[in-house]
Design an enzyme around this catalytic site. Structure first.
Site, short mmCIF file in Angstrom:
data_model
loop_
_atom_site.label_atom_id
_atom_site.label_comp_id
_atom_site.label_asym_id
_atom_site.label_seq_id
_atom_site.Cartn_x
_atom_site.Cartn_y
_atom_site.Cartn_z
CG HIS A 102 -4.65 -0.51 3.24
ND1 HIS A 102 -4.26 -0.32 4.54
CD2 HIS A 102 -5.02 -1.80 3.15
CE1 HIS A 102 -4.38 -1.46 5.21
NE2 HIS A 102 -4.84 -2.37 4.40
CE1 TYR A 153 -3.12 -2.98 0.47
CE2 TYR A 153 -2.06 -3.35 2.58
CZ TYR A 153 -2.90 -3.78 1.58
OH TYR A 153 -3.52 -4.98 1.69
MG MG Z 1 -8.05 -3.99 1.86
#
Ligand code: MG
Length: 405
Positions: free
Chosen positions: A213, A158
């Site tokens: 995220h 992320y």
């Molecule tokens: Mg997720």
């Protein structure tokens, strides 16, 4: 009425893959009859064990296993303050175990108890990742060879370099604390380049997904979703954190990409408005985090009324019992969207005999009564849980500011 009562409720903790898992076993006054549920809150597993054994066990011993809804309501109200992740997981473990018991008593799989199959198996998405766009394409191709049709694409998880102390890689001020640093602007630029490359290499016939995220500032997230539109993603996951859901109407106006939201949700207030105002397309709660099968089934029906589909959160920190519970819901609701699936290791399959099976990108239940999963407690005990600091949760911006991970 079965005259069967709860004899004991216990938490079984195990970490076969190095990830802390919590299962709940509800034992009954019939020696052979028990149920299993998932109560995995990996980061706070020992707190969940206390909630189960010190609070739910004395409340529930001696009660009939028949009345699942009543037990759920009682458990939720019993602490007066409610809907936090620890208590919800504890309640989920019992709730899923009671559905498992009811299925065994009825000699039916739980998806049958919930109304029967709307489909034979659940279409899944898997996670592809790579340090570069080329590495990512290789990872995607491996999944395509396995018959997977839907693939989540990330580069360095992320926003890059998850779980490492990365302050030396990103230019941060002198004295900046240790952390998992990421640069939102760099992440957005890299991700757009990544999708350009991936679409060029594999075309538009494969369904691709992406998880933000919840890491971007709202206005950045809105512009980024707009910029992602051209890649025609299946959905964009968790574009905003739960604390900023009011921005979803702005996001809707700016982007036509389908939006999936909710893996951090624990309270109905978090999803009611988003669904009722059709601000999201997929609700992706983690079933144990909202209290089990009973509330998840209601949430799915609520979402169905507004044309919102499900995409239940399916990470590595869930027991196979929890995966089976997700699958029971996936199969029995008309508004199933897609199921995230992290796979099972060989040792996990040994500890939890009966794991759902993935064939050509579809996840199949084993069709045994209840949730169909067993638990080898002796083997589970050989993989004890331990507390480990999660550096990935020490997310920091380049200047050292602590932010949500
Ligand atoms: Mg997720």
């Amino acid at each position: 009425m079965s005259n069967i009562t709860i004899r004991n409720v216990k938490a079984i903790l195990t970490a076969p893959n190095g990830i802390n898992l919590v299962a709940v076993k509800v034992e009954t006054n019939e020696p052979e009859l028990y149920g299993l549920g998932c109560a995995t809150f990996t980061q706070r597993c020992f707190a969940v064990k206390v909630a189960i054994e010190e609070y739910l066990r004395p409340l529930l011993i001696g009660r009939s296993v028949d009345n699942i809804e009543d037990i759920w309501q009682l458990s939720m109200s019993n602490s007066y303050w409610r809907n936090d992740a620890i208590l919800n997981n504890a309640i989920s473990g019992v709730d899923e175990a009671l559905w498992d018991i009811k299925g065994k008593l009825a000699n039916m799989p739980v998806h049958d108890l919930l109304g029967g199959k709307c489909r034979e198996a659940a279409d899944v998405y898997r996670h592809a990742d790579g340090k570069s766009p080329d590495e990512l394409v290789d990872s995607i191709k491996r999944y395509l060879d396995e018959g997977i049709r839907n693939i989540r694409c990330q580069m360095g998880a992320y926003g890059g370099m998850m779980g490492n102390n990365t302050k030396q890689v990103i230019q941060s001020p002198a004295g900046a604390l240790v952390g998992s640093y990421y640069d939102p602007k760099q992440y957005m630029r890299n991700t757009l380049r990544m999708f350009e490359h991936v679409r060029k290499e594999i075309g538009f016939d494969v369904e691709l997904l992406h998880d933000i995220h919840e890491r971007l500032a709202p206005s950045d997230a809105i512009r980024f979703c707009h910029d992602l539109d051209e890649f025609k993603l299946f959905f964009i996951e968790d574009a905003l954190p739960p604390e900023q859901v009011e921005w979803f109407s702005e996001l809707r106006n700016a982007s036509n990409s389908p939006i999936a939201m909710g893996e951090l949700f624990t309270h109905p207030l978090e999803w009611k408005r988003l669904i009722a105002e059709r601000l999201i397309d997929f609700i992706r709660v983690h079933v144990s985090m909202i209290g089990g099968i009973s509330p998840a089934k209601k949430l799915a029906s609520f979402a169905e009324a507004y044309g919102v589909r499900t995409a239940l959160h399916g990470p590595g920190d869930i027991t196979p019992v929890g995966v089976a519970a997700h699958l029971a819901i996936d199969l029995s609701i008309p508004n199933f969207g897609i199921q995230e699936f992290a796979g099972f290791s060989e040792i996990e399959k040994e500890i939890f005999p009966g794991c759902p099976e993935l064939i050509n990108g579809y996840l199949y239940p084993n069709d045994r009564p209840g949730l169909g999963i067993e638990l080898n407690e002796e083997l589970a005990a050989r993989f004890p849980c331990e507390y480990k600091e999660n550096l990935w949760t020490h997310a920091r911006l380049p200047d050292g500011t602590a932010v949500r991970p």
